[in-house]
Motif scaffolding. Structure first.
Motif, short mmCIF file in Angstrom:
data_model
loop_
_atom_site.label_atom_id
_atom_site.label_comp_id
_atom_site.label_asym_id
_atom_site.label_seq_id
_atom_site.Cartn_x
_atom_site.Cartn_y
_atom_site.Cartn_z
N ILE A 83 43.09 44.83 59.13
CA ILE A 83 41.82 44.44 59.78
C ILE A 83 40.75 45.51 59.63
CG2 ILE A 83 42.89 42.84 61.40
CD1 ILE A 83 42.61 45.07 63.55
N MET A 84 41.05 46.57 58.92
CA MET A 84 40.10 47.63 58.58
C MET A 84 39.32 48.11 59.81
SD MET A 84 41.25 47.87 55.64
CE MET A 84 40.29 49.26 55.08
N SER A 85 38.00 48.00 59.83
CA SER A 85 37.21 48.61 60.92
C SER A 85 37.36 47.94 62.28
CB SER A 85 35.72 48.66 60.53
OG SER A 85 35.50 49.68 59.58
N ASN A 86 38.00 46.80 62.34
CA ASN A 86 38.35 46.25 63.65
C ASN A 86 39.36 47.17 64.35
OD1 ASN A 86 37.24 43.78 64.89
ND2 ASN A 86 37.56 42.93 62.84
N SER A 87 39.94 48.09 63.59
CA SER A 87 40.84 49.10 64.17
C SER A 87 40.09 50.03 65.12
CB SER A 87 41.48 49.93 63.06
OG SER A 87 42.13 49.12 62.11
N LYS A 88 38.80 50.20 64.91
CA LYS A 88 38.00 51.13 65.73
C LYS A 88 38.02 50.73 67.20
CE LYS A 88 34.84 52.73 62.09
NZ LYS A 88 35.55 52.22 60.91
N GLN A 89 38.14 49.44 67.48
CA GLN A 89 38.19 48.98 68.87
C GLN A 89 39.46 49.47 69.56
OE1 GLN A 89 38.31 44.58 70.79
NE2 GLN A 89 36.66 44.94 69.32
N ILE A 90 40.55 49.49 68.83
CA ILE A 90 41.82 49.99 69.40
C ILE A 90 41.69 51.47 69.71
CG2 ILE A 90 44.20 50.57 68.80
CD1 ILE A 90 42.70 47.33 67.57
N THR A 91 41.07 52.22 68.78
CA THR A 91 40.88 53.65 68.99
C THR A 91 40.01 53.92 70.21
OG1 THR A 91 41.14 54.07 66.63
CG2 THR A 91 40.04 55.78 67.92
N ALA A 92 38.96 53.14 70.37
CA ALA A 92 38.08 53.29 71.54
C ALA A 92 38.86 53.08 72.83
CB ALA A 92 36.92 52.30 71.44
N VAL A 93 39.72 52.07 72.84
CA VAL A 93 40.52 51.78 74.04
C VAL A 93 41.48 52.93 74.34
CG1 VAL A 93 42.39 50.32 74.92
CG2 VAL A 93 40.34 49.27 73.96
N LEU A 94 42.12 53.48 73.30
CA LEU A 94 43.05 54.60 73.51
C LEU A 94 42.32 55.82 74.08
CD1 LEU A 94 45.29 54.32 70.32
CD2 LEU A 94 45.94 53.78 72.68
N ASN A 156 33.47 56.18 59.12
CA ASN A 156 34.86 56.35 59.52
C ASN A 156 35.18 57.73 60.08
OD1 ASN A 156 35.63 53.76 58.86
ND2 ASN A 156 36.46 54.30 56.86
N LEU A 157 34.39 58.73 59.71
CA LEU A 157 34.72 60.10 60.09
C LEU A 157 34.82 60.27 61.61
CD1 LEU A 157 35.29 63.03 59.43
CD2 LEU A 157 32.82 63.42 59.20
N SER A 158 33.94 59.61 62.33
CA SER A 158 33.96 59.74 63.80
C SER A 158 35.31 59.28 64.36
CB SER A 158 32.83 58.92 64.43
OG SER A 158 32.93 57.57 64.05
N ASN A 159 35.86 58.22 63.80
CA ASN A 159 37.13 57.71 64.31
C ASN A 159 38.32 58.55 63.88
OD1 ASN A 159 35.44 55.22 64.95
ND2 ASN A 159 37.46 54.62 65.68
N ILE A 160 38.19 59.21 62.74
CA ILE A 160 39.23 60.16 62.33
C ILE A 160 39.30 61.28 63.36
CG2 ILE A 160 39.83 61.89 60.60
CD1 ILE A 160 38.63 59.99 58.48
N LEU A 161 38.12 61.77 63.78
CA LEU A 161 38.06 62.82 64.80
C LEU A 161 38.55 62.31 66.15
CD1 LEU A 161 34.66 64.49 63.83
CD2 LEU A 161 36.96 65.33 63.36
N LEU A 162 38.21 61.08 66.49
CA LEU A 162 38.67 60.49 67.75
C LEU A 162 40.20 60.40 67.78
CD1 LEU A 162 36.03 57.64 68.21
CD2 LEU A 162 36.34 59.63 69.72
N GLY A 163 40.78 60.05 66.64
CA GLY A 163 42.24 60.00 66.55
C GLY A 163 42.85 61.37 66.82
N GLN A 164 42.21 62.42 66.30
CA GLN A 164 42.70 63.78 66.53
C GLN A 164 42.55 64.17 68.00
OE1 GLN A 164 40.59 66.26 63.71
NE2 GLN A 164 41.40 65.14 61.95
N ILE A 165 41.47 63.70 68.63
CA ILE A 165 41.27 63.98 70.05
C ILE A 165 42.35 63.29 70.89
CG2 ILE A 165 39.72 63.54 72.01
CD1 ILE A 165 37.37 64.01 70.08
N ILE A 166 42.69 62.07 70.52
CA ILE A 166 43.77 61.34 71.22
C ILE A 166 45.08 62.11 71.11
CG2 ILE A 166 45.23 59.27 71.11
CD1 ILE A 166 42.63 57.75 70.26
N GLU A 167 45.35 62.62 69.93
CA GLU A 167 46.59 63.38 69.73
C GLU A 167 46.59 64.69 70.51
OE1 GLU A 167 47.96 61.69 65.36
OE2 GLU A 167 47.00 63.66 65.47
N PHE A 168 45.43 65.36 70.56
CA PHE A 168 45.32 66.61 71.33
C PHE A 168 45.52 66.33 72.82
CE2 PHE A 168 42.89 69.60 73.88
CZ PHE A 168 43.25 70.84 73.35
#
Length: 346
Positions: A83-94, A156-168
């Motif tokens: 679903i490509m960028s529809n993934s961003k919604q999941i990241t926002a929720v996390l 996409n870069l913003s969500n790559i960083l958001l993913g790293q923030i979730i992991e931190f």
């Protein structure tokens, strides 16, 4: 006198019958129109699945075409799509779930959660600005494109960083967090990208004048899963909508943060005028017809997930093709949206 009583007694049942018949007619109207639309090839050929639900109930659910044009395997409504960028919604929720736990402050500079960043802009760009694409980051090793918070630049870069923030914040991998959420929501056919699971996913295609070529590579890597790496089905996306938009994932206050416009930008699926952008979601309130959602494009896939709050309607269109002409990428999704809007005014 008895005759008058009988007529009066029958009126409520006649009204009920007419209303039910009218509602059924509306469903049949847009079902017939969508069926007719999908059969047309004068603009381009449709290849994918369509699911429309209301109040948690399926109203339209069909698959058209092939999962792979080389093997000619027929598509199924339960097939897996990128679903490509529809993934961003999941990241926002996390991210927002971590906010609810008190682990993340949306207005804090990202340096707080990504201490290894050495760029000076890490001390000014906030988590909020990553979520709504007003951060101004062009690349990790470059200066900001604009002062953070003053403009909109989607990427996409913003969500790559958001993913790293979730992991931190969580001390767990992004994929672990995402897959646990899907399990809790009983989205049994949804998962974060994993190379060993991709054989179950339908093939993406490039469509050039209705000639389909299989895409044999992927842009998804471990680091950009938070931007475009979620794999799912139309039915599972319907489950997602039913939970997210009915307060079953986020608290009301947090959900409002996610679905409130904080910046405006144009996207063809939402019209020619600029519409709002919240956190991983676009918000259209033009012509008093509010709907929210997102799109995704890449790897030979195109996805559209829209939700209409007033009537509790979800429109999900997943195609395993990307048209060579970018402007045609969401043609059928846009036309289906028009059919629903015209059949059952929202």
């Amino acid at each position: 006198m008895k005759q008058i009583f009988r007529i009066t007694y029958l009126i409520p049942f006649l009204v009920l019958f007419i209303n039910c018949n009218s509602f059924g007619q509306k469903i049949n109207d847009y079902s017939t129109k969508i069926d007719s639309l999908i059969k047309t090839t004068n603009v381009r050929q449709f290849n994918g699945v369509i699911l429309i639900s209301q109040n948690g109930n399926l109203k339209y659910s069909k698959a058209y075409g092939f999962s792979n044009f080389d093997t000619k395997r027929v598509l199924n409504i339960n097939d897996l799509f990128e679903i490509m960028s529809n993934s961003k919604q999941i990241t926002a929720v996390l991210i927002l779930k971590e906010v609810e736990k008190g682990n993340i402050d949306l207005q804090s500079p990202i340096k707080k959660y990504l201490p290894n960043l050495t760029q000076t802009w890490a001390d000014s760009v906030t988590v909020h600005q990553l979520l709504n694409h007003t951060h101004g980051i062009e690349a990790i090793d470059k200066p900001l494109l604009f002062k953070s918070g003053t403009d909109f630049k989607y990427g996409n870069l913003s969500n790559i960083l958001l993913g790293q923030i979730i992991e931190f914040s969580s001390k767990r991998t992004y994929s672990e967090m995402a897959n646990e959420l899907f399990k809790n929501l009983r989205m049994k056919n949804t998962f974060a990208y994993s190379k060993d699971k991709m054989q179950k996913v339908v093939s993406g295609h490039i469509n050039k004048e209705n000639s389909f070529k299989v895409v044999n590579s992927t842009q998804i890597k471990e680091e950009n899963i938070p931007a475009d790496g979620i794999i799912t089905t139309a039915k599972d996306l319907s489950i997602w909508n039913n939970n997210l938009h009915k307060g079953k994932i986020l608290k009301s206050k947090t959900y409002q943060l996610m679905t409130t416009s904080t910046v405006f930008a144009q996207h063809d699926v939402f019209g020619k005028e600029k519409v709002g952008y919240g956190y991983g979601i676009r918000i259209c309130e033009n012509d008093k017809k509010k709907y929210i959602g997102h799109t995704g494009l890449g790897d030979g896939f195109a996805s559209m997930n829209l939700y209409f709050p007033k009537k509790d309607i979800s429109i999900i269109v997943l195609e395993n093709q990307m048209n060579e002409k970018f402007e045609l990428s969401y043609y059928f999704g846009i036309e289906i949206k028009k059919i629903i809007l015209n059949t059952d005014p929202l």
